[in-house]
Scaffold this motif. Structure first.
Motif, PDB file in Angstrom:
ATOM      1  N   ARG A   1       8.945  36.554  -0.338  1.00 47.97           N
ATOM      2  CA  ARG A   1      10.276  36.147   0.089  1.00 47.97           C
ATOM      3  C   ARG A   1      11.291  37.295   0.096  1.00 47.97           C
ATOM      4  O   ARG A   1      11.934  37.543   1.113  1.00 47.97           O
ATOM      5  CB  ARG A   1      10.755  34.976  -0.774  1.00 47.97           C
ATOM      6  CG  ARG A   1      11.899  34.185  -0.192  1.00 47.97           C
ATOM      7  CD  ARG A   1      12.071  32.888  -0.928  1.00 47.97           C
ATOM      8  NE  ARG A   1      11.020  31.944  -0.589  1.00 47.97           N
ATOM      9  CZ  ARG A   1      11.137  31.086   0.422  1.00 47.97           C
ATOM     10  NH1 ARG A   1      12.213  31.058   1.157  1.00 47.97           N
ATOM     11  NH2 ARG A   1      10.150  30.254   0.687  1.00 47.97           N
ATOM     12  N   PRO A   2      11.429  38.033  -1.018  1.00 53.29           N
ATOM     13  CA  PRO A   2      12.414  39.125  -0.986  1.00 53.29           C
ATOM     14  C   PRO A   2      12.076  40.159   0.092  1.00 53.29           C
ATOM     15  O   PRO A   2      12.971  40.671   0.761  1.00 53.29           O
ATOM     16  CB  PRO A   2      12.302  39.736  -2.385  1.00 53.29           C
ATOM     17  CG  PRO A   2      11.728  38.675  -3.240  1.00 53.29           C
ATOM     18  CD  PRO A   2      10.835  37.851  -2.369  1.00 53.29           C
ATOM     19  N   GLU A   3      10.798  40.445   0.260  1.00 52.43           N
ATOM     20  CA  GLU A   3      10.416  41.430   1.262  1.00 52.43           C
ATOM     21  C   GLU A   3      10.715  40.907   2.669  1.00 52.43           C
ATOM     22  O   GLU A   3      11.160  41.656   3.543  1.00 52.43           O
ATOM     23  CB  GLU A   3       8.926  41.737   1.122  1.00 52.43           C
ATOM     24  CG  GLU A   3       8.564  43.100   1.661  1.00 52.43           C
ATOM     25  CD  GLU A   3       7.086  43.409   1.465  1.00 52.43           C
ATOM     26  OE1 GLU A   3       6.574  43.119   0.366  1.00 52.43           O
ATOM     27  OE2 GLU A   3       6.461  43.901   2.404  1.00 52.43           O
ATOM     28  N   ALA A   4      10.483  39.611   2.869  1.00 53.63           N
ATOM     29  CA  ALA A   4      10.750  39.014   4.177  1.00 53.63           C
ATOM     30  C   ALA A   4      12.244  39.093   4.485  1.00 53.63           C
ATOM     31  O   ALA A   4      12.646  39.450   5.591  1.00 53.63           O
ATOM     32  CB  ALA A   4      10.270  37.571   4.204  1.00 53.63           C
ATOM     33  N   GLU A   5      13.075  38.795   3.478  1.00 54.34           N
ATOM     34  CA  GLU A   5      14.525  38.822   3.713  1.00 54.34           C
ATOM     35  C   GLU A   5      14.994  40.237   3.999  1.00 54.34           C
ATOM     36  O   GLU A   5      15.852  40.460   4.855  1.00 54.34           O
ATOM     37  CB  GLU A   5      15.253  38.211   2.508  1.00 54.34           C
ATOM     38  CG  GLU A   5      15.003  36.715   2.434  1.00 54.34           C
ATOM     39  CD  GLU A   5      15.823  36.000   1.380  1.00 54.34           C
ATOM     40  OE1 GLU A   5      16.480  36.683   0.577  1.00 54.34           O
ATOM     41  OE2 GLU A   5      15.789  34.748   1.378  1.00 54.34           O
ATOM     42  N   ASP A   6      14.399  41.164   3.294  1.00 49.71           N
ATOM     43  CA  ASP A   6      14.730  42.550   3.497  1.00 49.71           C
ATOM     44  C   ASP A   6      14.355  42.991   4.919  1.00 49.71           C
ATOM     45  O   ASP A   6      15.100  43.678   5.607  1.00 49.71           O
ATOM     46  CB  ASP A   6      13.919  43.338   2.466  1.00 49.71           C
ATOM     47  CG  ASP A   6      14.555  44.662   2.167  1.00 49.71           C
ATOM     48  OD1 ASP A   6      15.790  44.706   2.160  1.00 49.71           O
ATOM     49  OD2 ASP A   6      13.814  45.629   1.974  1.00 49.71           O
ATOM     50  N   LEU A   7      13.203  42.548   5.351  1.00 45.85           N
ATOM     51  CA  LEU A   7      12.694  42.881   6.680  1.00 45.85           C
ATOM     52  C   LEU A   7      13.582  42.273   7.770  1.00 45.85           C
ATOM     53  O   LEU A   7      13.906  42.923   8.764  1.00 45.85           O
ATOM     54  CB  LEU A   7      11.258  42.350   6.801  1.00 45.85           C
ATOM     55  CG  LEU A   7      10.479  42.660   8.075  1.00 45.85           C
ATOM     56  CD1 LEU A   7      10.305  44.158   8.240  1.00 45.85           C
ATOM     57  CD2 LEU A   7       9.104  41.981   8.012  1.00 45.85           C
ATOM     58  N   VAL A   8      14.003  41.036   7.561  1.00 42.80           N
ATOM     59  CA  VAL A   8      14.853  40.363   8.538  1.00 42.80           C
ATOM     60  C   VAL A   8      16.211  41.061   8.612  1.00 42.80           C
ATOM     61  O   VAL A   8      16.770  41.274   9.683  1.00 42.80           O
ATOM     62  CB  VAL A   8      15.018  38.869   8.161  1.00 42.80           C
ATOM     63  CG1 VAL A   8      16.093  38.215   9.001  1.00 42.80           C
ATOM     64  CG2 VAL A   8      13.695  38.143   8.332  1.00 42.80           C
ATOM     65  N   GLN A   9      16.696  41.448   7.448  1.00 40.96           N
ATOM     66  CA  GLN A   9      17.966  42.157   7.402  1.00 40.96           C
ATOM     67  C   GLN A   9      17.884  43.464   8.177  1.00 40.96           C
ATOM     68  O   GLN A   9      18.754  43.785   8.990  1.00 40.96           O
ATOM     69  CB  GLN A   9      18.292  42.431   5.931  1.00 40.96           C
ATOM     70  CG  GLN A   9      19.702  42.836   5.706  1.00 40.96           C
ATOM     71  CD  GLN A   9      19.982  43.027   4.224  1.00 40.96           C
ATOM     72  OE1 GLN A   9      20.841  43.769   3.876  1.00 40.96           O
ATOM     73  NE2 GLN A   9      19.271  42.366   3.353  1.00 40.96           N
ATOM     74  N   GLU A  10      16.828  44.189   7.940  1.00 40.84           N
ATOM     75  CA  GLU A  10      16.629  45.453   8.649  1.00 40.84           C
ATOM     76  C   GLU A  10      16.534  45.204  10.159  1.00 40.84           C
ATOM     77  O   GLU A  10      17.125  45.922  10.963  1.00 40.84           O
ATOM     78  CB  GLU A  10      15.345  46.128   8.141  1.00 40.84           C
ATOM     79  CG  GLU A  10      15.132  47.486   8.798  1.00 40.84           C
ATOM     80  CD  GLU A  10      13.822  48.144   8.378  1.00 40.84           C
ATOM     81  OE1 GLU A  10      13.267  47.777   7.324  1.00 40.84           O
ATOM     82  OE2 GLU A  10      13.350  49.024   9.120  1.00 40.84           O
TER      83      GLU A  10
END
Lengths: 259, 194
Positions: free
Chosen positions: B38-47
């Protein structure tokens, strides 16, 4: 069209990607051939199964955070457009600058955040699914001999979802799961030895009680100890909401203690 | 640089929100299914959205914004894999061809008993099966069957011709079905003999 020609067009046919001529030819073949007709039905059922998957929305906090960041980025771009030139580099800097530093410490709170993240990712985070506080308290008693206070956060729109027995720092902990929309709130109750739980973070006082707050991996935590029990709340909700829940739980605990 | 041509930053942000941010849920879901974190996915979406916003002046209004965003997401994801090697990249889908050969079911042959398990597949099973799927097939299946992109759009995102999209989809779906059938047997929904 024969069966093997049909076979090679099965997926684009079911996906509606064949041109008109091929679609008509495939339809004509399927009408005559029960075997190929079955294959089409099977493919359609399989697509339906995949389409039935839960369509999760992003947590509202994440959406709000992203919008705020985009607006901030737009303001910077409007004022100083040259900043935009190394696009990838700038984007990366914006992302990384806001990520909390990874602490090597393996403290209990960090452990709880990891649990929260891990449970949030599994399909059924609660072992025992119930919105009934008394039933959840009873489940803990029966299942692990734990006396756990399950507080009611529903006036704040935070709904009890269930419970599980969690391992935290190599011991059993009670884990009560709440939901506000799609945002999870975890309440951990962990037995600790006296003096063991040296909570690190920011000390705050809320409605006359002391807490330690800490942000890890983008999640907010509010924790405190009472004797040999440590309580930890983990969520992406704002601190105000989490502290309100913590206060509610402590009030409920002192009420139960008086009974 | 057309950036200044967009007028105030607020206008540009508003336009971006209307055109691009409406796809946030879809991008987030796919990022979760790509990263399983989840945190990695959110980070990826943000990027992804920050990158998209910065090159928004190059985006041609009227073209497919969703496919454009998925392309950026995929590139960002691949960059991360290359840097962090979280996941083994199967650069050569051909290597999987022989492995997935057995998936192709014979044409004809009446009903398929293993299809019965479709009714009893648990939601978690699909994610579990997707997770086990090699990335080349997983991304095609996610885009087609979970997000509803067509072959042309998928080809744009994956940078390959529609014919390749088709073959990756048919292999990916076949592997996915095999895995789901295995889970169904584990749950006891389907007997071994089936």
């Amino acid at each position: 069209m024969n069966c093997s020609e049909f076979e090679s067009r099965l997926h684009p046919f079911v996906d509606g990607e064949l041109d008109v001529g091929e679609t008509l030819a495939a339809e004509a073949h399927a009408a005559e051939c029960p075997g190929c007709r079955n294959r089409v039905a099977g493919e359609r059922r399989f697509r339906q199964l995949l389409r039935r998957q839960p369509r999760e929305s992003v947590p509202p906090e994440f959406r709000a955070m992203l919008r705020a960041r985009l607006r901030r980025s737009a303001r910077v771009a409007a004022i100083r457009p040259w900043l935009v030139v190394p696009a990838a580099a700038a984007a990366a800097a914006l992302v990384w600058a806001t990520l909390p530093g990874v602490s090597p410490s393996t403290n209990l709170v960090g452990n709880l955040v990891d649990k929260h993240i891990a449970y949030a990712q599994i399909e059924q985070p609660a072992e025992f699914v119930s919105a009934d506080r008394a039933a959840v308290e009873e489940w803990f008693r029966q299942r692990a001999g734990l006396r756990v206070t399950v507080a009611d956060f529903s006036p704040a729109g935070i709904r009890l979802a269930g419970a599980r027995i969690a391992e935290a720092g190599e011991r059993k902990a009670a884990y009560v799961l709440y939901e506000k929309g799609r945002t999870l709130l975890s309440v951990f109750t962990v037995p600790v030895a006296v003096g063991e739980a040296e909570l690190s973070g920011t000390r705050v006082s809320y409605r006359g009680r002391d807490y330690v707050t800490q942000e890890r991996k983008g999640y907010r935590t509010v924790s405190w100890t009472e004797g040999q029990v440590m309580f930890g709340l983990v969520s992406m909700l704002d601190y105000d909401s989490i502290l309100q829940c913590a206060d509610n739980l402590r009030t409920e605990r002192s009420r139960q203690a008086r009974l | 640089m057309r950036l200044l041509g967009w007028g105030g930053g607020a206008d540009r942000a508003r336009e971006f929100e209307e055109v691009a941010l409406v796809h946030l849920d879809a991008l987030h879901r796919s990022a979760l299914r790509l990263t399983h974190n989840r945190p990695e996915a959110e980070d990826l979406v943000q990027e992804t959205f920050l990158r998209a916003f910065r090159s928004f002046h190059r985006f041609n209004p009227g073209t497919n914004c969703r496919a454009w965003l998925f392309t950026i997401l995929r590139n960002a994801f691949l960059n991360r894999i290359r840097q962090g090697s979280h996941e083994v990249l199967e650069d050569d889908p051909a290597a999987w061809e022989s492995a997935s050969e057995s998936v192709t079911q014979p044409a004809g042959g009446g009903t398929h008993p293993q299809e019965e398990f479709f009714q009893t597949v648990l939601h978690g099973d699909v994610d579990r099966a997707l997770k086990a799927l090699p990335l080349v097939f997983r991304e095609a299946v996610i885009l087609a069957d979970l997000e509803g992109l067509n072959y042309k759009e998928i080809g744009q995102v994956l940078g390959c011709p529609p014919g390749t999209v088709m073959s990756r989809l048919s292999r990916g779906r076949g592997l996915l079905r095999q895995a789901l059938g295995r889970f169904a047997r584990e749950h006891g929904y389907v007997k071994e003999s089936e």
